[in-house]
Motif scaffolding. Structure first.
Motif, short mmCIF file in Angstrom:
data_model
loop_
_atom_site.label_atom_id
_atom_site.label_comp_id
_atom_site.label_asym_id
_atom_site.label_seq_id
_atom_site.Cartn_x
_atom_site.Cartn_y
_atom_site.Cartn_z
N GLN A 121 70.62 30.54 59.40
CA GLN A 121 71.73 28.79 59.15
C GLN A 121 71.85 28.56 57.76
O GLN A 121 72.94 27.55 57.35
CB GLN A 121 70.90 27.17 59.60
N PRO A 123 74.03 29.09 55.39
CA PRO A 123 74.66 28.98 54.67
C PRO A 123 75.65 27.61 55.01
O PRO A 123 77.10 27.42 54.63
CB PRO A 123 75.79 30.37 55.44
N VAL A 124 75.50 27.59 56.54
CA VAL A 124 75.55 26.09 57.46
C VAL A 124 75.46 25.30 56.38
O VAL A 124 76.20 23.93 56.13
CB VAL A 124 76.10 26.51 58.75
N THR A 126 74.15 25.08 53.83
CA THR A 126 74.62 25.11 52.23
C THR A 126 76.33 24.20 51.65
O THR A 126 76.89 23.09 51.11
CB THR A 126 74.67 26.74 51.59
N LYS A 127 77.18 24.65 52.71
CA LYS A 127 78.70 24.17 52.75
C LYS A 127 78.31 22.76 53.26
O LYS A 127 78.98 21.70 53.08
CB LYS A 127 79.26 24.85 54.09
N HIS A 128 77.73 22.02 54.84
CA HIS A 128 77.89 20.73 54.27
C HIS A 128 76.73 20.02 53.24
O HIS A 128 77.56 18.65 53.37
CB HIS A 128 76.96 20.33 55.84
N MET A 130 76.58 20.73 50.01
CA MET A 130 77.98 20.25 49.67
C MET A 130 78.83 19.54 49.63
O MET A 130 79.31 18.97 48.54
CB MET A 130 78.31 22.21 48.63
N GLU A 131 79.83 19.91 50.50
CA GLU A 131 81.12 19.39 50.67
C GLU A 131 80.86 17.33 51.78
O GLU A 131 81.86 16.38 51.79
CB GLU A 131 81.62 19.79 52.24
N ASP A 132 79.51 17.32 51.84
CA ASP A 132 79.32 16.08 53.12
C ASP A 132 78.08 15.47 51.59
O ASP A 132 78.66 14.16 51.85
CB ASP A 132 78.77 15.98 53.98
#
Length: 180
Positions: A121, A123-124, A126-128, A130-132
């Motif tokens: 999990q 990658p998911v 990390t994305k949240h 960085m973005e949220d």
């Protein structure tokens, strides 16, 4: 030497026999010489083939020798590099061994499965993150004063409510209804 006609005849006959046998003997010698020449030709041909095979074998041996020398050089370099790495990492490995042993001893199969799922999990996450999450965290320095103002207003409202006549009575009645 006295030659009698008989001796002369015998000598002539012997000479004629010899003379007559010479061509046959010469033919026999020629055949024998031809056989020797044929055998010599065969021997030369076989020797040529053996020589060709020997040259090919020597060429292959040179290739193998060159490859062996290259491998020996590579093996020596690999051994040196391995020794350098062992010398560099041995102290670290010795210090890490008890920690790694404890880690391995304490992990259960369930924990390993959970760790694998967590890594899957990443990658998911990390994305949240960085973005949220990180954009929100950058605004926290502005939230502090807003919270202080909100607390001040809440305190003022509380004091105002407590100042209303009969509020204590209403509050007690509300508490009683909640208990029922």
């Amino acid at each position: 030497m006295d030659l009698t006609p008989r001796a002369f005849f015998d000598l002539a006959r012997s000479t004629v026999d010899t003379a007559v046998s010479v061509p046959g003997r010469v033919l026999g010698l020629l055949e024998a010489a031809e056989n020797v020449v044929r055998r010599a030709d065969d021997l030369v041909a076989r020797t040529g083939r053996v020589l060709d095979e020997t040259e090919a074998l020597v060429a292959r041996a040179q290739v193998v020798t060159a490859a062996a020398e290259a491998v020996t050089t590579d093996a020596g370099q690999t051994a040196r590099t391995s020794r350098e790495l062992m010398d560099s990492y041995a102290p670290l490995a010795q210090r890490a061994h008890p920690l790694a042993q404890r880690f391995v001893d304490d992990l259960s199969p369930h924990e390993i499965d959970a760790a694998i799922q967590l890594v899957d999990q990443l990658p998911v996450l990390t994305k949240h993150l960085m973005e949220d999450v990180l954009p929100i965290l950058t605004t926290l320095d502005r939230v502090g004063p807003d919270i202080h103002q909100l607390l001040d207003v809440t305190n003022d409202v509380r004091q105002a409510i407590l100042g209303i006549p009969g509020f204590t009575f209403l509050r007690k009645r509300g508490e009683e209804k909640q208990e029922d």
